[in-house]
Write a protein that holds these residues in place. Structure first.
Motif, PDB file in Angstrom:
ATOM      1  N   PHE A   1     112.539  52.616  21.101  1.00 50.84           N
ATOM      2  CA  PHE A   1     112.058  51.473  21.870  1.00 50.84           C
ATOM      3  C   PHE A   1     113.054  51.154  22.970  1.00 50.84           C
ATOM      4  CE2 PHE A   1     111.535  46.784  22.414  1.00 50.84           C
ATOM      5  CZ  PHE A   1     110.243  46.823  22.905  1.00 50.84           C
TER       6      PHE A   1
ATOM      7  N   TRP B   1     114.737  48.882  25.005  1.00 50.96           N
ATOM      8  CA  TRP B   1     115.043  47.465  25.117  1.00 50.96           C
ATOM      9  C   TRP B   1     115.334  47.062  26.560  1.00 50.96           C
ATOM     10  CZ3 TRP B   1     113.950  43.967  21.670  1.00 50.96           C
ATOM     11  CH2 TRP B   1     113.895  44.308  20.323  1.00 50.96           C
TER      12      TRP B   1
ATOM     13  N   ASP C   1     114.073  47.976  29.252  1.00 52.90           N
ATOM     14  CA  ASP C   1     112.852  47.789  30.042  1.00 52.90           C
ATOM     15  C   ASP C   1     111.972  46.673  29.505  1.00 52.90           C
ATOM     16  OD1 ASP C   1     113.658  49.848  31.638  1.00 52.90           O
ATOM     17  OD2 ASP C   1     112.430  51.365  30.644  1.00 52.90           O
ATOM     18  N   GLN C   2     112.027  46.425  28.206  1.00 59.80           N
ATOM     19  CA  GLN C   2     111.066  45.528  27.572  1.00 59.80           C
ATOM     20  C   GLN C   2     111.636  44.162  27.202  1.00 59.80           C
ATOM     21  OE1 GLN C   2     108.063  46.377  27.563  1.00 59.80           O
ATOM     22  NE2 GLN C   2     108.041  48.609  27.675  1.00 59.80           N
ATOM     23  N   LYS C   3     112.939  44.004  27.268  1.00 59.47           N
ATOM     24  CA  LYS C   3     113.531  42.746  26.817  1.00 59.47           C
ATOM     25  C   LYS C   3     113.146  41.593  27.738  1.00 59.47           C
ATOM     26  CE  LYS C   3     117.883  43.212  29.370  1.00 59.47           C
ATOM     27  NZ  LYS C   3     119.345  43.377  29.250  1.00 59.47           N
TER      28      LYS C   3
ATOM     29  N   TYR D   1     104.457  42.279  20.062  1.00 61.87           N
ATOM     30  CA  TYR D   1     105.069  41.551  21.173  1.00 61.87           C
ATOM     31  C   TYR D   1     106.560  41.320  20.939  1.00 61.87           C
ATOM     32  CZ  TYR D   1     104.485  37.385  18.174  1.00 61.87           C
ATOM     33  OH  TYR D   1     104.529  36.483  17.130  1.00 61.87           O
TER      34      TYR D   1
ATOM     35  N   VAL E   1     104.065  44.089  24.126  1.00 62.19           N
ATOM     36  CA  VAL E   1     104.741  45.342  24.469  1.00 62.19           C
ATOM     37  C   VAL E   1     104.119  46.469  23.638  1.00 62.19           C
ATOM     38  CG1 VAL E   1     106.960  44.293  25.067  1.00 62.19           C
ATOM     39  CG2 VAL E   1     106.516  44.981  22.708  1.00 62.19           C
ATOM     40  N   ARG E   2     104.553  47.671  23.921  1.00 61.72           N
ATOM     41  CA  ARG E   2     104.198  48.829  23.095  1.00 61.72           C
ATOM     42  C   ARG E   2     105.457  49.274  22.357  1.00 61.72           C
ATOM     43  NH1 ARG E   2      99.229  51.089  24.772  1.00 61.72           N
ATOM     44  NH2 ARG E   2      98.473  50.209  26.748  1.00 61.72           N
ATOM     45  N   HIS E   3     105.310  49.541  21.063  1.00 65.54           N
ATOM     46  CA  HIS E   3     106.448  49.963  20.259  1.00 65.54           C
ATOM     47  C   HIS E   3     106.108  51.281  19.575  1.00 65.54           C
ATOM     48  CE1 HIS E   3     109.692  49.908  17.293  1.00 65.54           C
ATOM     49  NE2 HIS E   3     110.273  48.978  18.027  1.00 65.54           N
TER      50      HIS E   3
END
Length: 352
Positions: A88, A90, A92-94, A219, A239-241
């Motif tokens: 994952f 982080w 980019d998605q945090k 999410y 998000v996508r995990h």
């Protein structure tokens, strides 16, 4: 007499050249396949070696460090490797600090406009496009269209005077307690956590009104308590995990965002606070727009009342809650990833 020279037809030369190119390409492809296979086998051997030497937690730390180094030097390559490895991303998605600051600004701007209006019905139009869709004693609901979509974004501004901000905040964040007071919950688990920022990945599955199928959400959420400005902030978005692929059991909701800001009337541990909730999602239904709008605009106040009731019950029955307000973030962030036990070293226990 000179010997006669036989000229080869042009078409024959071209055919021979094409065959030669094909043979060269075939050799090159076989070579690439061999090299790729060798590297994959070597990677698997290295993985097996580290599996024997290190615990799972340490392995994820090592993978995270390698990923961050690759991202800084070769961003596209690093992202591809991370995706293939099921890591994952982080970075980019945090949820960043700027998102938290925007939430705080929205409440402060709302309070500023509200304080300048004598008539409450004309107040709280900070951003253009918002229209009032519901007004009750303790809250007001607005909505505005989402550009390029048939959906709406909703905003709720309200107050409670019989519970403390800390209790209300903790009840929202405590996933184990929510499983008890929210009858719609099917699954609600923290599946990943970044100890650097405290950001968590949540998997939430919930019942939807009949005849719709149940939905599930993946999410990230991040919470922050601003002691200096007397604010509590909670931000969540889909998000996508890699560890949570879609299944046939639920309809996955890919578009979801929720932002809650709480302003205590006095302190975090005294009754009374204002809150601002901004929410949007795409439940992927086939119902007309007005039906979806009615479900969301009526469902949000219902959820907030359930949340309020749960906070009151926790207060009156001394229910043990995790205290997220008292968490102190590490002063020197570590590059550690926690997945098996997302609350290890997390919130302390309090009693409401």
């Amino acid at each position: 007499m000179f010997p006669s020279v036989q000229h080869r037809p042009v078409g024959t030369n071209k055919l021979a050249s094409d065959k030669k190119k094909e043979r060269l390409l075939s050799i090159f492809a076989n070579h690439c396949s061999f090299v790729t296979g060798q590297r994959l086998r070597r990677a698997l051997q290295i993985r097996e070696l580290y599996s024997n030497l290190y615990s799972e937690r340490s392995r994820w730390t090592l993978v995270g460090n390698i990923w961050r180094r690759l991202q800084s030097k070769h961003a596209p390559t690093g992202k591809l490797i991370a995706a293939l490895a099921g890591v994952f991303m982080w970075e980019d998605q945090k949820i960043g600090d700027d998102e938290l600051r925007r939430c705080a600004w929205e409440l402060q701007a709302l309070e500023s406009v509200r304080s300048q209006n004598v008539n409450p019905k004309t107040a709280v139009h900070v951003d253009p496009g918002w229209e009032v869709v519901m007004e009750k004693k303790n809250f007001r609901v607005w909505r505005r269209p989402i550009q390029g979509s048939h959906l709406f974004e909703y905003r709720v501004f309200g107050s409670y005077t019989d519970v403390t901000p800390r209790q209300f905040f903790n009840v929202q964040l405590d996933t184990e307690y929510r499983k008890k007071w929210d009858a719609l919950v099917i699954k609600l688990d923290v599946v990943d956590r970044d100890v650097n920022t405290g950001t968590e990945v949540i998997h939430w599955a919930t019942h939807f009104p009949y005849p719709m199928y149940s939905r599930d959400y993946v999410y990230v959420r991040r919470y922050h308590v601003d002691m200096e400005n007397n604010l509590m902030i909670l931000v969540s978005r889909a998000v996508r995990h890699p560890s949570l692929p879609e299944t046939q059991e639920f309809v996955r909701v890919h578009s979801y965002q929720s932002k809650m800001v709480i302003r205590p009337h006095r302190s975090f541990d005294e009754n009374g606070f204002d809150y601002l909730l901004t929410y949007s999602d795409d439940p992927q239904t086939v119902f007309p727009r007005y039906c979806v709008s009615w479900m969301v605009s009526s469902g949000m106040p219902d959820f907030l009342e359930k949340l309020h009731t749960a906070a009151l019950r926790a207060k009156n029955m001394d229910v043990g809650l995790n205290d997220y307000v008292s968490i102190i973030k590490p002063t020197q962030p570590t590059q550690e990833r926690v997945a098996d036990n997302a609350h290890t070293g997390g919130p302390s226990q309090i009693y409401a």
